[in-house]
Enzyme design. Sequence first.
Site, PDB file in Angstrom:
ATOM      1  N   ASP A  39       0.817  -1.219   0.000  1.00 28.19           N
ATOM      2  CA  ASP A  39       0.000   0.000   0.000  1.00 28.19           C
ATOM      3  C   ASP A  39       0.849   1.266   0.000  1.00 28.19           C
ATOM      4  OD1 ASP A  39      -2.336  -1.319   0.031  1.00 28.19           O
ATOM      5  OD2 ASP A  39      -2.757  -1.041   2.150  1.00 28.19           O
ATOM      6  N   LYS A  61      -3.929   3.084  -2.323  1.00 27.11           N
ATOM      7  CA  LYS A  61      -5.156   3.895  -2.433  1.00 27.11           C
ATOM      8  C   LYS A  61      -4.933   5.116  -1.554  1.00 27.11           C
ATOM      9  CE  LYS A  61      -8.095   0.653  -1.159  1.00 27.11           C
ATOM     10  NZ  LYS A  61      -9.379   0.090  -0.711  1.00 27.11           N
ATOM     11  N   MET A 174      -8.637   8.758   9.497  1.00 29.77           N
ATOM     12  CA  MET A 174      -9.307   9.232   8.277  1.00 29.77           C
ATOM     13  C   MET A 174     -10.308  10.350   8.593  1.00 29.77           C
ATOM     14  SD  MET A 174      -9.915   5.617   6.320  1.00 29.77           S
ATOM     15  CE  MET A 174     -10.520   4.722   7.715  1.00 29.77           C
TER      16      MET A 174
END
Length: 258
Positions: A39, A61, A174
């Site tokens: 990642d 991502k 997030m």
Amino acid sequence: MKKLTERKVVLAGAGPGDPELISVKALKAIQRADVILYDALVSKELLLHCSKGCKLVYVGKLKGRKEFSQEEINDLIVFYASRYSYVLRLKGGDPYVFGRGHEELEYAIRRGIHVEVIPGISSAIAAPSAAGIPVTKRGVTESFWVITGMLASGEFSSDLELASKSSATVVILMGMTHIKEIMKFFSENRSPLEPAAVVHYASTDQQSSVKGNVSNIASLAAKEGISSPAVIVVGKVVNESLMEEILVREEIKMKVAV
Ligand code: SAH
């Protein structure tokens, strides 16, 4: 326990960013893998430990840039597992903490692939720690919650309301896009002066952090140019950070040494 050599897909956590914050087991998996699917938040330094013939496949991502959908990643894992004997799926932090690691394993298991999981140090714990903030401290907080800023549906989690009504330390992942709205829950349900901090790129060379309270932390972070990836910490423990004292002592030590 079966030997490492008998396993097919290994899902491992790479830790929060500092390449030394990986487990010995996960590092051995990097050295042994035929293919590594990694990642965006995985330290590139860690990948230098792979074997000579190892195939490195980026499936990141990053926020705002969706290069690979989850479905594509699932298919890639199965694709490589059917061709190579040891496939490592390496994810930032811990693969099960908002990492969709379980979905990837479910997908692989349903296709008859043998899997194993190696946990990692999550940014949920490492980021507060890197800023000197203890997630729990006797007499200050009795628990800590780890929540996400926003659900996949685009709504705030109902846990956010509950967390803001508790006295727990709350660690939000997030959450930077909606930091203002998220802080409002705490301002209303705790106090506008409830301590808060933001830790950006924790444990890496790019680490930066700001401390304040739930009313001003969004503007303090914006002023410092701090955005994603970052962890927001809310609770009394933010005021327990010893970071300034540690830094001052280091400065004194350096001056003495010079
Ligand atoms: N599985 C990961 C989390 C994936 S969700 C873990 O356990 O750490 C991605 C979010 O994690 C980012 O938006 C950010 O909130 C947080 N994050 C991951 N690495 C970080 C780091 N080094 N510093 C600050 N936040 C980080």
